[in-house]
Design an enzyme around this catalytic site. Structure first.
Site, PDB file in Angstrom:
ATOM      1  N   ASP A  36       0.834  -1.311   0.026  1.00  0.00           N
ATOM      2  CA  ASP A  36       0.069   0.109  -0.123  1.00  0.00           C
ATOM      3  C   ASP A  36       0.867   1.283   0.008  1.00  0.00           C
ATOM      4  OD1 ASP A  36      -2.947  -0.947   0.002  1.00  0.00           O
ATOM      5  OD2 ASP A  36      -2.435  -1.745   2.124  1.00  0.00           O
ATOM      6  N   ASP A 177     -10.223  -5.228  -1.210  1.00  0.00           N
ATOM      7  CA  ASP A 177      -9.299  -4.785  -0.363  1.00  0.00           C
ATOM      8  C   ASP A 177     -10.155  -3.981   0.836  1.00  0.00           C
ATOM      9  OD1 ASP A 177      -7.054  -3.618   0.903  1.00  0.00           O
ATOM     10  OD2 ASP A 177      -6.491  -2.468  -0.691  1.00  0.00           O
TER      11      ASP A 177
HETATM   12  C1  DX5 Z   1      -6.405   0.561   3.002  1.00  0.00           C
HETATM   13  C2  DX5 Z   1      -5.357  -0.311   2.303  1.00  0.00           C
HETATM   14  C3  DX5 Z   1      -5.705  -1.830   2.464  1.00  0.00           C
HETATM   15  C4  DX5 Z   1      -5.454  -2.242   4.119  1.00  0.00           C
HETATM   16  C5  DX5 Z   1      -6.202  -3.488   4.336  1.00  0.00           C
HETATM   17  O1  DX5 Z   1      -6.296   1.947   2.499  1.00  0.00           O
HETATM   18  O2  DX5 Z   1      -5.393  -0.121   1.055  1.00  0.00           O
HETATM   19  O3  DX5 Z   1      -4.844  -2.627   1.643  1.00  0.00           O
HETATM   20  O4  DX5 Z   1      -4.062  -2.523   4.148  1.00  0.00           O
HETATM   21  O5  DX5 Z   1      -5.856  -3.660   5.710  1.00  0.00           O
HETATM   22  P1  DX5 Z   1      -7.035  -4.499   6.445  1.00  0.00           P
HETATM   23  O6  DX5 Z   1      -7.028  -6.058   5.962  1.00  0.00           O
HETATM   24  O7  DX5 Z   1      -6.330  -4.481   8.107  1.00  0.00           O
HETATM   25  O8  DX5 Z   1      -8.409  -3.780   6.317  1.00  0.00           O
HETATM   26 ZN    ZN Z   2      -4.651  -1.602  -0.425  1.00  0.00          ZN
END
Ligand code: DX5
Ligand code: ZN
Length: 220
Positions: A36, A177
């Site tokens: 990310d 995601d």
């Molecule tokens: C949020 C990111 C995600 C995040 C997901 O902006 O794009 O990829 O890391 O994290 P979790 O799985 O903890 O929701």
């Molecule tokens: Zn992401």
């Protein structure tokens, strides 16, 4: 669907010991590393740049790196992440003035191109660029932070994206995601997702192998 892919989001990894933690999650069965990239402009948070991606690959991470650019503009970083060894590069349509050109740039640099949609962003532009993408990334939280709650209305959007892929006849991954955990992953797969970004749902658990095993059995 014969295969599901798990893309482990390193935003929730142990950043003080990143190489080893990423290797651990790969050894535990993750298929890809979700990377990310946040710029404190497109999203209100700041994370890692291409030098970290390159370092992970040099460290010995062999699995595909699935770069999610939450930055604006995108073109310079597309080039830098391609050179740093990314396999997938996803961009948000709002973050570039010339979407078609940016998607072509990703492919010209030898990467697979992804298009990422925030919870309230319509899928309309897919109609015009479907032949230039390899992945659709549906955000099930607002981008910027780990460990947020999954937004249930996104399930119908996953279905809508799946229908667009089927109609196109093209091989395009459908990635979801945000907020994916053991308990809700099945709903996302039933809606049509085949690729799952999971951050806190893996990295904040004690035993990655056990967690990934449970996730896969919940997908069956
Ligand atoms: C949020 C990111 C995600 C995040 C997901 O902006 O794009 O990829 O890391 O994290 P979790 O799985 O903890 O929701
Ligand atoms: Zn992401």
């Amino acid at each position: 669907m014969s295969k599901y892919y798990i893309s482990a989001s390193i935003l929730s990894a142990n950043l003080a010991n990143l190489g080893q933690d990423v290797q651990n999650v790969i050894n535990a069965g993750a298929d890809m590393i979700h990377f990310d990239v946040m710029d404190n402009n497109y999203v209100p948070n700041l994370t890692f740049g291409p030098v970290v991606c390159e370092s992970l690959i040099k460290y010995g991470i062999m699995s595909p790196v699935d770069v999610h650019l939450m930055v604006e503009p995108v073109d310079d970083l597309i080039v830098k992440f391609a050179e740093a060894g990314a396999s997938f590069i996803s961009i948000h349509p709002e973050a570039t003035k010339h979407l078609d050109r940016s998607l072509q740039l990703i492919r010209n640099k030898g990467c697979k191109a992804g298009l990422a949609f925030n919870p309230s962003t319509p899928l309309t532009c897919l109609k015009y660029v479907i032949d230039k993408i390899d992945m659709i990334l549906i955000m099930s939280v607002n981008p910027g932070f780990a460990n947020q709650e999954f937004i249930p209305s996104v399930l119908s959007k996953i279905k809508e994206a799946g229908d667009i892929i089927t109609k196109s006849g093209r091989k395009i991954l459908l990635e979801v995601d945000g907020g994916i955990k053991e308990h809700n992953i099945k709903k996302a797969s039933v809606a049509g997702a085949d690729t799952f970004v999971i951050g806190s749902g893996i990295f904040k658990t004690d035993n990655y192998k056990e967690t990934i095993k449970n996730i896969r059995s919940n997908l069956e």
